[in-house]
Write an enzyme that holds these catalytic residues in place. Structure first.
Site, PDB file in Angstrom:
ATOM      1  CE  LYS A  23     -35.351  35.197  19.718  1.00 34.08           C
ATOM      2  NZ  LYS A  23     -36.537  34.256  18.994  1.00 34.08           N
ATOM      3  CB  ALA A  57     -42.572  34.000  21.194  1.00 31.79           C
ATOM      4  CG  ASP A  58     -36.240  31.054  21.008  1.00 31.97           C
ATOM      5  OD1 ASP A  58     -35.738  31.555  20.049  1.00 31.97           O
ATOM      6  OD2 ASP A  58     -35.866  29.790  21.137  1.00 31.97           O
ATOM      7  CB  THR A  59     -40.316  28.079  18.369  1.00 38.05           C
ATOM      8  OG1 THR A  59     -41.697  28.870  18.886  1.00 38.05           O
ATOM      9  CG2 THR A  59     -40.858  26.676  18.322  1.00 38.05           C
TER      10      THR A  59
END
Length: 200
Positions: free
Chosen positions: A54, A79-81
């Protein structure tokens, strides 16, 4: 408009809200990427790859858009979750049936929520991995169907949002509440500080 301190390479309204609540000034500059997990990809590796991709895609797009302009290069925060249960990555539900299956699987058990934050500028790229253990109460079918009827689970990894109605299902957590929301505040503030972006 006040000059931004960094670019947020995420379209998540929850991440933007958390940063706004802290008082940061930022501009959203996000790009779509392919979020399909690779075959046998571990949850932590997947989340790390997503956060970095990203960031890279947003920075490349920004540079293309600003080649002819005298725009200042600021750090990019992404960010990634993901919700991980028994080693499986639970993404956003495809439909109501999928959401119900996820919630039944989470019912009465603990799972991990992994969030990776990535910050990069022209000189360096840094990542931080934050893992929270989340314990769910045992859910009834009425609770699952009632929750799905609200529409809340449909755009959330693991089919629940801890900061809204879904929080009623969470008995306790070990880790970061804001990390489960999608952006661990403590780690994010510390990382921004390393790039010269201070809160105070």
């Amino acid at each position: 408009m006040i000059n931004p301190q960094f670019y947020l390479a995420s379209s998540s309204p929850r991440r933007a809200q958390l940063l706004q609540n802290l008082g940061f000034q930022f501009e959203i500059f996000s790009c779509e990427i392919d979020e399909t997990p690779r075959l046998n990809e571990e949850g932590k590796d997947y989340v790390l790859r997503m956060a970095v991709e990203k960031n890279q895609v947003a920075r490349q797009k920004w540079q293309q858009d600003n080649l002819s302009q005298d725009a200042s290069y600021l750090p990019f925060l992404s960010a990634d979750t993901s919700v991980i249960l028994d080693g499986n990555i639970l993404g956003k539900p495809q439909d109501k049936v999928d959401a119900a299956q996820m919630l039944r699987a989470l019912s009465g058990r603990s799972h991990q929520v992994i969030t990776v934050i990535c910050l990069a500028d022209q000189q360096q790229i840094k990542t931080v991995v934050q893992i929270t253990q989340v314990y769910f109460k045992t859910l009834t079918d009425d609770e699952i169907q009632g929750y799905i009827a609200t529409g809340e689970p449909m755009d959330k990894a693991g089919a629940y949002g801890i900061q809204q109605l879904g929080g009623a299902f969470v008995e306790r957590i070990e880790g970061s509440f804001s990390g489960v929301m999608g952006l661990p505040v403590f780690e994010t503030v510390e990382l921004l500080k390393e790039f010269g972006v201070d809160l105070f």
